[in-house]
Write a protein that holds these residues in place. Structure first.
Motif, short mmCIF file in Angstrom:
data_model
loop_
_atom_site.label_atom_id
_atom_site.label_comp_id
_atom_site.label_asym_id
_atom_site.label_seq_id
_atom_site.Cartn_x
_atom_site.Cartn_y
_atom_site.Cartn_z
N LEU A 82 0.83 -1.21 0.00
CA LEU A 82 0.00 0.00 0.00
C LEU A 82 0.86 1.26 0.00
N VAL A 83 2.00 1.21 0.68
CA VAL A 83 2.92 2.35 0.65
C VAL A 83 3.52 2.51 -0.75
N ASN A 84 3.82 1.39 -1.39
CA ASN A 84 4.30 1.44 -2.78
C ASN A 84 3.27 2.11 -3.68
N LEU A 85 2.01 1.79 -3.45
CA LEU A 85 0.91 2.44 -4.18
C LEU A 85 0.89 3.93 -3.89
N ALA A 86 1.10 4.31 -2.62
CA ALA A 86 1.09 5.71 -2.24
C ALA A 86 2.24 6.47 -2.89
N ILE A 87 3.42 5.85 -2.98
CA ILE A 87 4.57 6.50 -3.61
C ILE A 87 4.29 6.74 -5.09
N ALA A 88 3.70 5.76 -5.76
CA ALA A 88 3.36 5.93 -7.17
C ALA A 88 2.33 7.03 -7.36
N ASN A 89 1.33 7.05 -6.48
CA ASN A 89 0.32 8.11 -6.56
C ASN A 89 0.93 9.49 -6.32
N LEU A 90 1.87 9.55 -5.37
CA LEU A 90 2.53 10.83 -5.07
C LEU A 90 3.32 11.33 -6.27
N LEU A 91 3.96 10.42 -6.99
CA LEU A 91 4.71 10.79 -8.19
C LEU A 91 3.78 11.39 -9.24
N VAL A 92 2.61 10.77 -9.43
CA VAL A 92 1.67 11.26 -10.43
C VAL A 92 1.08 12.61 -10.02
N SER A 93 0.73 12.75 -8.75
CA SER A 93 0.07 13.98 -8.32
C SER A 93 1.03 15.17 -8.32
N LYS A 117 7.51 15.44 -22.33
CA LYS A 117 8.05 14.08 -22.23
C LYS A 117 8.23 13.66 -20.78
N ILE A 118 8.68 14.59 -19.93
CA ILE A 118 8.87 14.28 -18.51
C ILE A 118 7.52 13.97 -17.87
N GLU A 119 6.52 14.79 -18.17
CA GLU A 119 5.20 14.57 -17.58
C GLU A 119 4.58 13.26 -18.07
N GLY A 120 4.70 13.00 -19.38
CA GLY A 120 4.16 11.76 -19.92
C GLY A 120 4.86 10.54 -19.34
N PHE A 121 6.18 10.60 -19.25
CA PHE A 121 6.94 9.48 -18.69
C PHE A 121 6.60 9.27 -17.22
N THR A 122 6.58 10.35 -16.44
CA THR A 122 6.30 10.25 -15.01
C THR A 122 4.90 9.71 -14.76
N ALA A 123 3.92 10.24 -15.49
CA ALA A 123 2.54 9.77 -15.31
C ALA A 123 2.41 8.30 -15.70
N THR A 124 3.13 7.88 -16.74
CA THR A 124 3.07 6.49 -17.15
C THR A 124 3.71 5.58 -16.12
N VAL A 125 4.89 5.96 -15.62
CA VAL A 125 5.55 5.16 -14.59
C VAL A 125 4.67 5.05 -13.35
N GLY A 126 4.21 6.21 -12.84
CA GLY A 126 3.38 6.18 -11.65
C GLY A 126 2.09 5.41 -11.85
N GLY A 127 1.48 5.59 -13.02
CA GLY A 127 0.24 4.88 -13.31
C GLY A 127 0.44 3.39 -13.39
N MET A 128 1.53 2.96 -14.04
CA MET A 128 1.79 1.52 -14.16
C MET A 128 2.15 0.89 -12.82
N VAL A 129 2.92 1.60 -12.00
CA VAL A 129 3.24 1.08 -10.66
C VAL A 129 1.95 0.94 -9.85
N SER A 130 1.09 1.95 -9.94
CA SER A 130 -0.19 1.90 -9.25
C SER A 130 -1.02 0.73 -9.73
N LEU A 131 -1.09 0.55 -11.04
CA LEU A 131 -1.89 -0.52 -11.62
C LEU A 131 -1.39 -1.89 -11.17
#
Length: 351
Positions: A82-93, A117-131
């Motif tokens: 759940l903390v891993n999920l929170a870190i990914a969410n924090l990256l996206v937000s 590119k940074i925003e797209g990459f970051t959102a994709t990484v955070g979103g995939m980790v969350s998923l």
């Protein structure tokens, strides 16, 4: 194609060509407000919504991480996930939602191609980790409650390994557009960025990348979630049937069933619009569509930074009690319940 003249599309963005325009560069989302896509009111409303996601997502996920650092009792295998999920969410937000808030306020991608590119990459990484974290949570619940491996114990080191795996899978999904397999460009109303769903340019192999995302990054984790939670519900129904006279067992079954439904619906709300839109676009090349509607999938995925913690963390009694204590709102919860509480999902299972 405009008449008999080809129209050159830049490599860092794509937009529909208005009927009265042959010079697509003059409408670049990096140079001018995209008022031809919607009224200023729509852009400002989106900016306000993204600001809410930035504040709420950053706040709730930061509190979750801080609470885990402060209370050792929270450092269990499930809570690591759940903390891993929170870190990914924090990256996206902090990166994704904030960038969108800022750019929607100016009505175009004012920060430029690199920031896109940074925003797209970051959102994709955070979103995939969350998923993938959601899939790991379902897998962990299946192992703990259904015990398919007998006496196997899911330990913290297993949870850490699963968390590391989510980041590896996320990088496998997010890096390719940076090295030529697809690309990150402004999407929707051109104030947020994501993979190129729109074009069929063989140079970027966009269609194969979209199919890769759909199969590996949506179908596989979704199938895992559905399988694990369906097995969990079968176990719970069996236990409830065997203990038909037990009010607590019947109540636990209802609570867990409600939580599972909410979890699956949350996953679908977050990712089904993105997957459906991408598949529709690549299978309906040349068909017109409203770019304002194309913004919706991006917004829903970023909104998961708020509703995922509400589902997975605030419904966890351990986290809920410790967060209230940390914020000075303990309100009578005793220490014993804090130490012995687990998620509602694990209350009922084979003994």
């Amino acid at each position: 194609m405009r008449g008999n003249r080809p129209v050159e599309f830049p490599e860092d963005f794509w937009i529909p060509i208005p009927l009265d325009t042959d010079n697509i560069t003059s409408l670049s989302p990096y140079l001018v407000p995209q008022d031809h896509l919607g009224s200023p009111g729509i852009f400002y409303s989106m900016s306000a919504f993204m600001f809410f996601l930035f504040v709420a997502g950053t706040g709730i996920n930061t509190i979750t991480i801080a609470c885990t650092v402060q209370y050792k009792k929270l450092r269990s295998h499930l809570n690591y996930i759940l903390v891993n999920l929170a870190i990914a969410n924090l990256l996206v937000s902090t990166v994704g939602s904030f960038t969108c808030f800022y750019c929607f306020a100016f009505r175009y991608m004012i920060l430029g191609p690199l920031a896109c590119k940074i925003e797209g990459f970051t959102a994709t990484v955070g979103g995939m980790v969350s998923l993938w974290s959601l899939a790991v949570v379902a897998f962990e619940r299946w192992l703990v409650v259904c015990k398919p491996l007998g006496n196997f114990v899911f330990k913290p080191n297993h949870a850490i390994a699963c968390c590391a795996m989510t980041w590896v899978f996320a990088l496998c999904a997010a890096v390719p557009p940076l090295v030529g397999w697809s690309r990150y460009i402004p999407e929707g109303m051109q104030c947020s960025c994501g993979p190129d769903w729109y074009t069929t340019d063989n140079k970027f192999n966009n269609e194969s990348y979209v199919m890769f995302l759909f199969c590996f990054c949506f179908s596989v984790p979704f199938s895992a979630i559905v399988f694990c939670y369906s097995q969990l519900l079968l176990i719970l129904k069996s236990a409830a049937k065997a203990q038909a006279e037990s009010a607590s067992t019947q109540k636990a079954e209802r609570e867990v069933t409600r939580m599972v439904v909410v979890m699956v619906l949350g996953f679908l709300v977050c990712w089904m619009p993105y997957a459906s839109f991408a598949l529709w676009v690549i299978n309906n090349r040349g068909q017109p569509f409203d770019l304002r509607l194309a913004t919706i999938p991006s917004c829903l995925s970023k909104a998961s930074t708020v509703y995922n913690p509400l589902i997975y963390i605030l419904l966890n009694k351990q986290f809920r009690i410790c967060i209230r204590q940390m914020l000075g709102m303990s309100g009578g919860d005793d220490e014993e319940s804090t130490n012995t509480s687990t998620t509602e999902v694990s209350k009922v299972g084979p003994s």
